[in-house]
Write an enzyme that holds these catalytic residues in place. Sequence first.
Site, PDB file in Angstrom:
ATOM      1  N   HIS A 167      -3.755  -4.846   7.410  1.00  0.00           N
ATOM      2  CA  HIS A 167      -3.975  -3.703   8.285  1.00  0.00           C
ATOM      3  C   HIS A 167      -3.259  -4.127   9.595  1.00  0.00           C
ATOM      4  O   HIS A 167      -3.124  -5.030  10.184  1.00  0.00           O
ATOM      5  CB  HIS A 167      -5.322  -3.349   8.907  1.00  0.00           C
ATOM      6  N   THR A 171      -8.315   3.068   8.049  1.00  0.00           N
ATOM      7  CA  THR A 171      -9.569   2.084   8.040  1.00  0.00           C
ATOM      8  C   THR A 171      -9.755   1.408   9.315  1.00  0.00           C
ATOM      9  O   THR A 171      -8.725   0.573   9.565  1.00  0.00           O
ATOM     10  CB  THR A 171      -9.422   1.046   6.778  1.00  0.00           C
ATOM     11  N   ARG A 204      -9.491   7.938  -1.572  1.00  0.00           N
ATOM     12  CA  ARG A 204     -10.674   8.330  -0.559  1.00  0.00           C
ATOM     13  C   ARG A 204     -11.394   9.476  -0.994  1.00  0.00           C
ATOM     14  O   ARG A 204     -11.380  10.161  -1.851  1.00  0.00           O
ATOM     15  CB  ARG A 204      -9.716   8.655   0.703  1.00  0.00           C
ATOM     16  N   HIS A 214       0.958   6.094   1.794  1.00  0.00           N
ATOM     17  CA  HIS A 214       1.768   7.090   2.819  1.00  0.00           C
ATOM     18  C   HIS A 214       2.903   7.775   2.066  1.00  0.00           C
ATOM     19  O   HIS A 214       3.472   8.853   2.174  1.00  0.00           O
ATOM     20  CB  HIS A 214       2.463   6.098   3.670  1.00  0.00           C
ATOM     21  N   ASN A 225       0.797  -1.313  -0.014  1.00  0.00           N
ATOM     22  CA  ASN A 225       0.026  -0.102   0.172  1.00  0.00           C
ATOM     23  C   ASN A 225       0.937   1.232  -0.046  1.00  0.00           C
ATOM     24  O   ASN A 225       1.685   1.492   0.791  1.00  0.00           O
ATOM     25  CB  ASN A 225      -0.887  -0.036   1.219  1.00  0.00           C
ATOM     26  N   ARG A 271      -7.427  12.445   0.811  1.00  0.00           N
ATOM     27  CA  ARG A 271      -6.299  13.070   1.727  1.00  0.00           C
ATOM     28  C   ARG A 271      -4.880  12.374   1.258  1.00  0.00           C
ATOM     29  O   ARG A 271      -3.842  13.196   1.694  1.00  0.00           O
ATOM     30  CB  ARG A 271      -6.424  12.714   2.909  1.00  0.00           C
TER      31      ARG A 271
HETATM   32  N1  PXP Z   1      -5.738  -3.419   3.704  1.00  0.00           N
HETATM   33  C1  PXP Z   1      -6.717  -2.569   3.867  1.00  0.00           C
HETATM   34  C2  PXP Z   1      -8.299  -2.914   3.019  1.00  0.00           C
HETATM   35  C3  PXP Z   1      -6.613  -1.323   4.043  1.00  0.00           C
HETATM   36  O1  PXP Z   1      -7.653  -0.507   4.117  1.00  0.00           O
HETATM   37  C4  PXP Z   1      -5.498  -0.748   4.596  1.00  0.00           C
HETATM   38  C5  PXP Z   1      -4.988   0.362   5.244  1.00  0.00           C
HETATM   39  O2  PXP Z   1      -5.099   1.411   4.328  1.00  0.00           O
HETATM   40  C6  PXP Z   1      -4.118  -1.986   4.695  1.00  0.00           C
HETATM   41  C7  PXP Z   1      -4.457  -3.289   3.913  1.00  0.00           C
HETATM   42  C8  PXP Z   1      -2.853  -1.407   4.899  1.00  0.00           C
HETATM   43  O3  PXP Z   1      -2.790  -1.341   6.443  1.00  0.00           O
HETATM   44  P1  PXP Z   1      -1.442  -0.819   7.057  1.00  0.00           P
HETATM   45  O4  PXP Z   1      -1.186   0.509   6.185  1.00  0.00           O
HETATM   46  O5  PXP Z   1      -1.858  -0.817   8.359  1.00  0.00           O
HETATM   47  O6  PXP Z   1      -0.401  -1.798   6.829  1.00  0.00           O
END
Ligand code: PXP
Length: 238
Positions: free
Chosen positions: A192, A101, A45, A10, A7, A49
Amino acid sequence: MKRLGVNIDHIATLRNARGEQHPDPIVAADYLRKLGVNSITIHLREDRRHIKDLDAKMICSKKNLLVNLEISTNPKIVNIALRIKPNFICIVPENRKEITTEGGLNLKKNKKKLQKIINQFKKKKIRTSLFINPSLTDVETAIELKADCIEIHTGKLANLIKSKKKYLYEIKKIKKCAIFAKKNNLEVHAGHGLDYKSTKLLTKINQIEEFNIGHFLIGESIFDGLPIVIKRFKKILR
Ligand code: PXP
């Protein structure tokens, strides 16, 4: 080998802090592909953001990149997603005030809406995943809705591990859901809050095929660099 999705929201957050172009999430997506990650996740989003419309459009137009686009059920966002056609969709809950999330979808409340959205993406042959809490009832609903995959929210497990609390019950819940989902032909993903330790623990659940990781992976890269961090995650997932 389990798949690693990264992801990159960031990276867009960091870029937006200056309102300029650097660091560019599009360049980051290409770089991560070269490092051997299996897919890139971005979340467009409603409040924009981090990832902006143009980022999403450019990243989804890359032919050699598998892109997992996270979206809410907001019709405007759904229409953008249908237009820019990512390889994969993950439907997530969204609330304006959240930092990230915070939990899985409320499937019961949104069943009708979700069914319509899943059908729209299925028609375009886009793999569609539902971000859910580790609950058997939610897996059952995901089966009824004929989603292609579920992504299990691992935030609670990750927090228990980080705060050195008992996590066995939580991991058992995730395992039960993963087994039940897989038996019913749903592909199982996890995401997550994951770091090296929680990811390693979850690799013991054979049914989980894909891990989507953002915050820790990007944060750790400040110290070790993306190539080393990706190499470590890939070793864990082997
Ligand atoms: N999976 C989903 C569906 C998410 O919404 C997120 C956070 O945006 C992540 C994975 C990644 O989570 P993290 O940034 O805490 O690793």
